[in-house]
Design a protein around this motif. Structure first.
Motif: not given
Length: 154
Positions: A95-103, A108-119
C-alpha cells in the motif's frame, strides 16, 4: 522427481546458507513473498531516483524557496524507506508503494521530466505486482498439490 532419484542432500554449510537466505528474505513466512521481493527491488531502485529528482528540483530552482525540492525528494525517500521496512507485513508495504508511485507521478506537475521516470517506474511496479501475485498463486497451488500427493503416498 521420480521415486528412484534420491533427494538432494545439502552439506551443513549449504543448509545454513540456504536457511539464512530464506530467513532474511522472509520467504519462510507468509504467502506473498515473491510479490514483496519484487516490490522491494522496485522501491530500492526508486529510492535513488527520488533523491535525484529532489536534487534536480533544487538545482533547477523550480520551486521557491529552492530547498523545497530537497524536502520533497527527501520526503519521498523517507516514505520509500518506510515502505521497504513494512514489506514484511502482509499488505502495508504494498500500500505504501502505491502511495509512493502516486506521489511520484504528482511530482511531474513541478518537474515535467519526472513524468517519464514516474511512468516507467509505475509500469514496472504494476508489472511486478501482477507477475509476483501470479507466481505466488502458482506456488501455493503447487505446494497444495505437492502436500496432497505426499499425504496420499504416506
Amino acid at each position: 522427481m521420480s521415486a528412484e532419484e534420491p533427494d538432494l542432500e545439502l552439506s551443513p554449510s549449504e543448509r545454513m546458507a540456504h536457511n539464512s537466505a530464506m530467513r532474511i528474505s522472509g520467504a519462510a513466512r507468509g504467502r506473498h513473498r515473491t510479490q514483496h521481493a519484487l516490490a522491494s527491488i522496485v522501491l530500492g531502485f526508486e529510492l535513488i531516483i527520488v533523491v535525484l529528482i529532489g536534487l534536480a528540483m533544487f538545482g533547477l530552482s523550480v520551486l521557491e524557496p529552492r530547498e523545497l525540492g530537497l524536502y520533497i525528494g527527501g520526503g519521498l525517500a523517507i516514505l520509500i524507506i518506510v515502505g521497504l521496512a513494512l514489506m514484511r507485513r502482509p499488505r502495508a508495504g504494498i500500500i505504501v508503494g502505491w502511495i509512493v508511485h502516486a506521489l511520484m507521478l504528482l511530482t511531474a506537475f513541478i518537474l515535467p521530466m519526472a513524468l517519464i521516470v514516474g511512468v516507467l517506474f509505475t509500469a514496472l511496479w504494476v508489472y511486478c505486482m501482477v507477475r509476483g501475485a501470479r507466481i505466488d498463486r502458482d506456488r501455493a497451488a503447487w505446494m497444495a498439490q505437492f502436500e496432497a500427493s505426499a499425504a496420499d503416498g504416506d
